[in-house]
Design an enzyme around this catalytic site. Structure first.
Site, PDB file in Angstrom:
ATOM      1  CG  ASP A  89      22.781 -45.878 -29.291  1.00 20.54           C
ATOM      2  OD1 ASP A  89      23.479 -45.010 -29.841  1.00 20.54           O
ATOM      3  OD2 ASP A  89      21.863 -45.614 -28.479  1.00 20.54           O
ATOM      4  CG  ASP A  90      23.172 -51.079 -28.335  1.00 19.43           C
ATOM      5  OD1 ASP A  90      23.394 -50.128 -27.553  1.00 19.43           O
ATOM      6  OD2 ASP A  90      22.059 -51.612 -28.465  1.00 19.43           O
ATOM      7  CG  HIS A 140      25.841 -46.738 -25.780  1.00 17.44           C
ATOM      8  ND1 HIS A 140      24.899 -45.801 -25.443  1.00 17.44           N
ATOM      9  CD2 HIS A 140      25.139 -47.866 -26.084  1.00 17.44           C
ATOM     10  CE1 HIS A 140      23.690 -46.320 -25.546  1.00 17.44           C
ATOM     11  NE2 HIS A 140      23.809 -47.584 -25.918  1.00 17.44           N
ATOM     12  CG  HIS A 144      23.959 -51.715 -23.632  1.00 17.63           C
ATOM     13  ND1 HIS A 144      22.655 -52.066 -23.348  1.00 17.63           N
ATOM     14  CD2 HIS A 144      23.895 -50.799 -24.621  1.00 17.63           C
ATOM     15  CE1 HIS A 144      21.836 -51.383 -24.126  1.00 17.63           C
ATOM     16  NE2 HIS A 144      22.563 -50.607 -24.910  1.00 17.63           N
ATOM     17  CG  HIS A 242      20.037 -49.844 -31.769  1.00 21.31           C
ATOM     18  ND1 HIS A 242      18.831 -49.197 -31.926  1.00 21.31           N
ATOM     19  CD2 HIS A 242      20.354 -49.741 -30.451  1.00 21.31           C
ATOM     20  CE1 HIS A 242      18.414 -48.732 -30.756  1.00 21.31           C
ATOM     21  NE2 HIS A 242      19.333 -49.044 -29.842  1.00 21.31           N
TER      22      HIS A 242
END
Length: 713
Positions: A89-90, A140, A144, A242
């Site tokens: 993620d991210d 995603h 965020h 991540h």
């Protein structure tokens, strides 16, 4: 600079650029807003989680991590046995994403990367590498943001913008989605379930996790490896990791141990889509329109980031320069006052009582001319003549002067030819070698002429500037101009005196040696700022130009915004002409070099470059107040106002003026300052387009003379 004589009409300056300027400001604000949104400075939402509504059904909270809610049915799935879908993620992140991709490639593993749209636009090459190496992408959100805390419209925008970013970078779109701040299905609350259902309605497959490593908290490599290992031998899993958002060195190190260990146990590492075996899930080609709009979004975000960074730097530089300018002004003022005090104590030079000729060019000055002439004759100087040059007035200006029948006053009539021609006519009729030039709307104190000419005791001084005061300062506009004269003009002139680079002796009050004017060829009509042009020519001829603060002249300032605009537009445009005409002073030596590198350099920086960029900074300040940190922005703006108040108070004290008008200074930032900046923009556009201005006459009320009379005991 107060010439207002008439001249032949010229084509009007084009006005279309105002529309372009307004559109440019709107576009700048839009780009700054995009940059703020992309970097999570705005749009974070305020709604609380756990809003009203049913929670996630038991089949979801007790089911697999991959959830489909389209078609009115809810289904969840898990990864097959001995299949691990690593998800990151991210990202993408320019440091950690490449290291993670390298680790995956070394172990023949594939993964799914849930990317943030704003970061996709910042690092499109990394997103293309992800796909090129056999991995896949998921949405995603764009910033965020926690979708459970924002309105539904913003949630839809977040997904749409991220799809656009992916399409612009890779030419593909994805059906996979993971909400930020999510974890395992059993952690879904009512607000989270609403987000999942909303995404499902838009055709997305939501991917949560079987195992959350919490690697973002950097628990240690061992803890990450343990959390990523399937709890039951041989079971499949979706593992949450991540690749951005901080230091991910532990994540990279954990992959170096996890991948070979599980591969040795017969596990395979594949994408979520491959694990599901659903042909509709993998990335599909994006429509051409989506690719174009995505590319445009990336360009806009890039430009917005550059502009925001540049404006932030410029604002810092401008503040530093403003503080340095104030410090230099204060230091030069103290030096200037010490010189005057020392000269007064030593009395090293004999007083100057040389006869003086005062030249008054006048065009339709019937409201003020009588007060002007009377004030000139009411002088402590023993030998004086006044030459009034009527430049084709149609209001009886010359008749008024002649009717006064005052001794020592000469009236010269000529056809309208402009202020420079009127001054040159006065020069030819004047008998004395010291010449004082005065505008027809200006009145002198009785000691002004005597004080003004005293620096001529120094044979190196060729011209002298006096202190111009605003007489009509009762209204708000008059107070603003009064503060501008006291703060800007006179503080600057003290500084220019010390630095020996005076660029302007104002037309309202200035003294010259006849030989100096002869040396430079008289007053030129090549620019609209004849006083600045003349002063620069005097400096370039090797003469010093000084400032006498207690030689005061009271002038009538514009009483309306329209008059002020026309006056300052001509001043600014004329100053640009004069700077260009005398540009060679930048590379000359001696007194001319001081003018060029100090005086003209100062004018270019503080009266051209900074004002041209100031509208953009104002937009940046507005953006900061509305979308950024209002406290921080307010402190910065408040600090600037406080600095200006301190400067104004110091300048008023130097001129022995009342502090009363200070209350109008903060209001000056709302209208007056922007007007002066727009004057610079208009002048530069006029110069670039090659248009010419004509002289403008200002309506007179006679308030300057009345103001001086009221101040006399």
């Amino acid at each position: 600079m107060t010439a207002r004589h008439a001249a032949p009409r010229t084509p009007p300056t084009p006005r279309a650029h105002w529309v372009l300027l307004l559109l440019g400001m709107v576009l700048l604000l839009a780009l700054l807003t995009l940059d703020g949104y992309a970097h999570h400075a705005i749009g974070t939402g305020t709604a609380a989680r756990g809003a009203a509504g049913g929670g996630a059904p038991e089949q979801v909270t007790g089911g697999g991590p991959v959830i489909r809610t389209d078609g009115g049915a809810t289904r969840s799935r898990r990864m097959p046995a001995r299949t691990v879908a690593l998800t990151f993620d991210d990202g993408p992140d320019p440091v950690w994403t490449p290291l993670i991709l390298d680790a995956l490639r070394r172990n023949g593993a594939h993964a799914t990367f849930f990317v943030v749209g704003a970061r996709v636009n910042e690092h499109p090459e990394l997103v293309r590498r992800i796909l090129a190496e056999g991995h896949e992408l998921g949405v995603h959100t764009y910033t965020h943001v926690d979708l459970a805390t924002v309105p539904a419209a913003q949630a839809d925008l977040e997904l749409s913008l991220t799809q656009s970013a992916i399409a612009g970078a890779t030419g593909t779109r994805t059906a996979l989605f993971r909400p930020p701040y999510s974890s395992q299905p059993d952690a879904l609350d009512a607000a989270g379930w609403r987000v999942v259902r909303g995404a499902g309605a838009d055709g997305y497959l939501t991917v949560l996790a079987d195992q959350d490593t919490r690697d973002w908290s950097r628990p240690g490599v061992d803890a990450i490896v343990t959390a990523a290992t399937p709890r039951s031998p041989g079971a499949g899993a979706v593992v949450l990791l991540h690749d951005a958002g901080g230091d991910r060195s532990q994540t990279v190190a954990a992959l170096g141990r996890l991948l070979p260990a599980l591969t040795g146990q017969g596990y395979r590492f594949i994408t979520v889509s491959a694990g599901l075996g659903d042909p509709a899930t993998p990335a599909q080609p994006a429509p051409e329109a989506a690719q174009v709009s995505g590319g445009a979004l990336r360009v806009a975000q890039t430009i917005a980031g550059v502009l925001a960074g540049a404006l932030s730097v410029f604002l810092t530089v401008a503040m530093v320069l403003s503080v340095l300018r104030l410090l230099v002004q204060v230091w030069c003022t103290r030096v200037h006052r010490r010189r005057i005090s020392r000269a007064g104590r030593e009395g090293s030079r004999e007083p100057v009582w040389t006869p003086v000729s005062v030249i008054v060019p006048a065009y339709n000055e019937s409201a003020n001319i009588a007060a002007t002439v009377r004030s000139l004759l009411d002088t402590t100087h023993p030998a004086l003549e006044v030459v009034v040059v009527d430049d084709g007035s149609s209001d009886g200006t010359a008749d008024i002067v002649e009717a006064l029948n005052l001794p020592g006053v000469i009236v010269v009539r000529q056809n309208n030819a402009g202020k420079p021609a009127a001054l040159n006519t006065g020069l030819r009729h004047a008998r004395h070698d010291i010449l004082v030039m005065v505008d027809g709307d200006t009145v002198f104190e009785s000691s002004t002429i005597t004080r003004l000419i005293q620096p001529f005791a120094d044979p190196g001084v060729g011209a002298i500037s006096g202190n111009t005061k605003v007489g009509n300062r009762r209204g708000i506009l008059g107070r603003w101009q009064h503060l501008e004269y006291v703060i800007g003009f006179n503080l600057d002139r003290r500084m220019f005196d010390v630095a020996e680079c005076m660029p302007t002796v104002p037309g309202a009050i200035g003294a010259f040696r006849r030989e100096v004017l002869t040396d430079v060829g008289g007053v030129s009509d090549a620019t609209l700022a004849e006083d600045t042009d003349l002063t620069m020519a005097v400096c370039r001829a090797g003469w010093r130009v000084v400032y006498v603060e207690d030689a005061r002249a009271w002038t009538e300032a514009p009483a309306t915004l329209g008059q002020l605009w026309r006056q300052r537009h001509r001043w600014c445009y004329g100053t640009l002409q004069a700077m260009w005409k005398h540009r060679r002073a930048l590379v000359e030596r001696g007194q001319a070099g001081k003018l060029g590198r100090r005086g003209i350099g100062y004018l270019v920086l503080f009266q051209l470059v900074l004002p041209l960029l100031a509208p953009a900074v104002d937009v940046y300040g507005l953006y900061g107040l509305v979308f950024g940190d209002p406290v921080q922005t307010g402190l910065v703006l408040g600090g600037l106002v406080a600095l200006q108040l301190g400067t104004a108070a110091y300048a008023l004290r130097l001129d022995r003026e009342s502090f009363g008008p200070l209350w109008a200074l903060p209001l000056q930032q709302v209208v007056y300052r922007q007007l002066m900046y727009l004057v610079v923009v208009q002048s530069v556009v006029t110069a670039v387009l090659g248009a010419r201005l004509r002289w403008h006459r200002m309506h007179r009320t006679g308030e300057a003379g009345a103001a001086l009379t009221a101040r006399r005991p």
